[in-house]
Design a protein around this motif. Structure first.
Motif, PDB file in Angstrom:
ATOM      1  N   GLU A 125       9.898  -6.568  -7.942  1.00 59.38           N
ATOM      2  CA  GLU A 125       8.669  -5.776  -7.998  1.00 59.38           C
ATOM      3  C   GLU A 125       7.403  -6.623  -7.998  1.00 59.38           C
ATOM      4  O   GLU A 125       6.382  -6.234  -7.435  1.00 59.38           O
ATOM      5  N   VAL A 126       7.451  -7.788  -8.669  1.00 60.38           N
ATOM      6  CA  VAL A 126       6.245  -8.618  -8.780  1.00 60.38           C
ATOM      7  C   VAL A 126       5.718  -9.021  -7.405  1.00 60.38           C
ATOM      8  O   VAL A 126       4.515  -9.234  -7.223  1.00 60.38           O
ATOM      9  N   GLY A 129       3.209  -6.632  -6.348  1.00 60.75           N
ATOM     10  CA  GLY A 129       2.130  -6.392  -7.291  1.00 60.75           C
ATOM     11  C   GLY A 129       2.489  -5.396  -8.370  1.00 60.75           C
ATOM     12  O   GLY A 129       1.601  -4.795  -8.983  1.00 60.75           O
ATOM     13  N   LEU A 130       3.783  -5.217  -8.643  1.00 63.81           N
ATOM     14  CA  LEU A 130       4.265  -4.256  -9.631  1.00 63.81           C
ATOM     15  C   LEU A 130       5.132  -4.947 -10.675  1.00 63.81           C
ATOM     16  O   LEU A 130       5.458  -6.132 -10.543  1.00 63.81           O
ATOM     17  N   ILE A 131       5.499  -4.199 -11.699  1.00 63.48           N
ATOM     18  CA  ILE A 131       6.537  -4.625 -12.625  1.00 63.48           C
ATOM     19  C   ILE A 131       7.640  -3.570 -12.566  1.00 63.48           C
ATOM     20  O   ILE A 131       7.412  -2.463 -12.085  1.00 63.48           O
ATOM     21  N   ASP A 229      -4.128 -10.416  -9.137  1.00 70.53           N
ATOM     22  CA  ASP A 229      -2.802  -9.800  -9.271  1.00 70.53           C
ATOM     23  C   ASP A 229      -2.457  -9.653 -10.752  1.00 70.53           C
ATOM     24  O   ASP A 229      -2.292 -10.635 -11.475  1.00 70.53           O
ATOM     25  N   ALA A 231       0.301  -8.113 -12.018  1.00 72.94           N
ATOM     26  CA  ALA A 231       1.715  -7.895 -12.311  1.00 72.94           C
ATOM     27  C   ALA A 231       2.330  -8.926 -13.254  1.00 72.94           C
ATOM     28  O   ALA A 231       3.016  -8.548 -14.216  1.00 72.94           O
ATOM     29  N   LYS A 234       1.188  -8.250 -16.790  1.00 68.92           N
ATOM     30  CA  LYS A 234       1.718  -6.984 -17.283  1.00 68.92           C
ATOM     31  C   LYS A 234       3.202  -7.104 -17.617  1.00 68.92           C
ATOM     32  O   LYS A 234       3.697  -6.450 -18.538  1.00 68.92           O
ATOM     33  N   PHE A 258       3.292  -0.264 -15.696  1.00 68.96           N
ATOM     34  CA  PHE A 258       3.705  -0.069 -14.302  1.00 68.96           C
ATOM     35  C   PHE A 258       2.651   0.753 -13.547  1.00 68.96           C
ATOM     36  O   PHE A 258       2.261   0.408 -12.425  1.00 68.96           O
ATOM     37  N   CYS A 261      -0.452  -1.222 -12.748  1.00 68.92           N
ATOM     38  CA  CYS A 261      -0.231  -2.056 -11.564  1.00 68.92           C
ATOM     39  C   CYS A 261      -0.261  -1.211 -10.291  1.00 68.92           C
ATOM     40  O   CYS A 261      -0.822  -1.608  -9.270  1.00 68.92           O
ATOM     41  N   ARG A 267      -2.088  -4.321  -5.481  1.00 69.38           N
ATOM     42  CA  ARG A 267      -0.760  -3.768  -5.221  1.00 69.38           C
ATOM     43  C   ARG A 267      -0.740  -3.053  -3.885  1.00 69.38           C
ATOM     44  O   ARG A 267       0.177  -3.214  -3.082  1.00 69.38           O
TER      45      ARG A 267
END
Length: 298
Positions: A125-126, A129-131, A229, A231, A234, A258, A261, A267
């Protein structure tokens, strides 16, 4: 359209099979099919345990990219995962090919995990740009420890079966590359005698004597880059929540992070670049080159 999830019975085992080519993306149809199959298996008095497996080339490469940017379609993945983990009958996952993003989060909700020798596991996910947003930051450290979980989440890179076994992510590995269904059932049956084992109830272990101080140092080392960024930072926050809050509260905090992000422009730019790569890959395949990977990920 054929049902992407089926339930069949093999003696006392309910075989739930996911098949949604090419990479068993966790679309709304798959998620609702999983919930329905689980409900049926739990209601069938002949079934004492469940084996969750997938057809095709992998267990699951994660979320369906076609749902990105659209309103949530129920059941959402955290609901599916909660239902599996809360099953009153033991659930064993058979993992082959890749288990990525939501696919790995789904596997971690099962009570036991068995894997093919060449399987791979990751939370990428990173890179978008996410977790992880379906319990990945909460269940992974309970299976492999805080430090290994942070490394795996921040890198976004998959690990192989051997490392996964050493870390405790999987409970057993098949001896051969191709494992017939009958052999999977034998391996799984040896585990289910131990009963239901929810991952959420497992102790979260850390190598460092002062894990919160260690996490704080990791956060300092991840000072916000010029790209903005969020992520990585977070992800550290989500793991801090795992260390300091009860599971349900920490899980809710993960979801908040989440969504933060998800709302960031960085993201969106990464997802657009990912989609562009997917379109390019499909174009190459149509011209006789490249591969046929669909745009699916965490």
């Amino acid at each position: 359209m054929c049902n992407p999830v089926t339930l069949t019975r093999h003696e006392s085992c309910g075989l739930i099979t996911l098949f949604s080519p090419p990479v068993n993306a966790l679309s709304q149809a798959v998620r609702s099919g999983l919930v329905a199959a689980l409900d049926d298996a739990l209601e069938d008095p002949r079934l004492e345990w469940i084996l969750l497996q997938s057809g095709g080339r992998c267990f699951s490469a994660g979320a369906d990219i076609k749902e990105f940017g659209k309103p949530p379609q129920f059941p959402v993945l955290p609901e599916v995962i909660h239902a599996i983990e809360s099953s009153s009958k033991p659930v064993v996952a058979w993992l082959h090919g890749v288990s990525l993003g939501g696919g790995l989060e789904l596997a971690m909700a099962c009570h036991y995990r068995l894997a093919a020798p060449d399987a791979r596991f990751g939370l990428p996910e990173v890179k978008l740009g996410l977790i992880p947003g379906a319990g990945g930051t909460q269940r992974l450290p309970r299976l492999i420890g805080l430090e290994a979980a942070l490394e795996m989440i921040l890198s976004g890179e998959p690990i192989g079966t051997r490392q996964a076994r050493e870390l405790g992510l999987v409970d057993g590995v098949a001896d051969e590359g191709h494992t017939p269904e009958a052999a999977r059932l034998v391996m799984a049956a040896e585990l289910v005698g131990q009963g239901v084992r929810p991952t959420r109830k497992r102790e979260l272990l850390a190598t460092h004597e002062a894990p919160l101080e260690w996490l704080a140092a990791q956060r300092e080392a991840l000072a916000l880059p010029a790209s903005g960024d969020l992520a990585p930072l977070k992800a550290v926050e989500a793991l801090e929540a795992a260390m300091t809050h009860p599971f349900d509260k920490a899980l809710a905090r993960e979801r908040e992070l989440f969504l933060e992000c998800l709302a960031s422009p960085q993201r969106q730019a990464k997802v657009e670049a990912f989609l562009a790569r997917g379109r390019h890959s499909r174009s190459l395949n149509a011209d006789g080159g490249g591969d046929n990977t669909r745009g699916t990920t965490a």
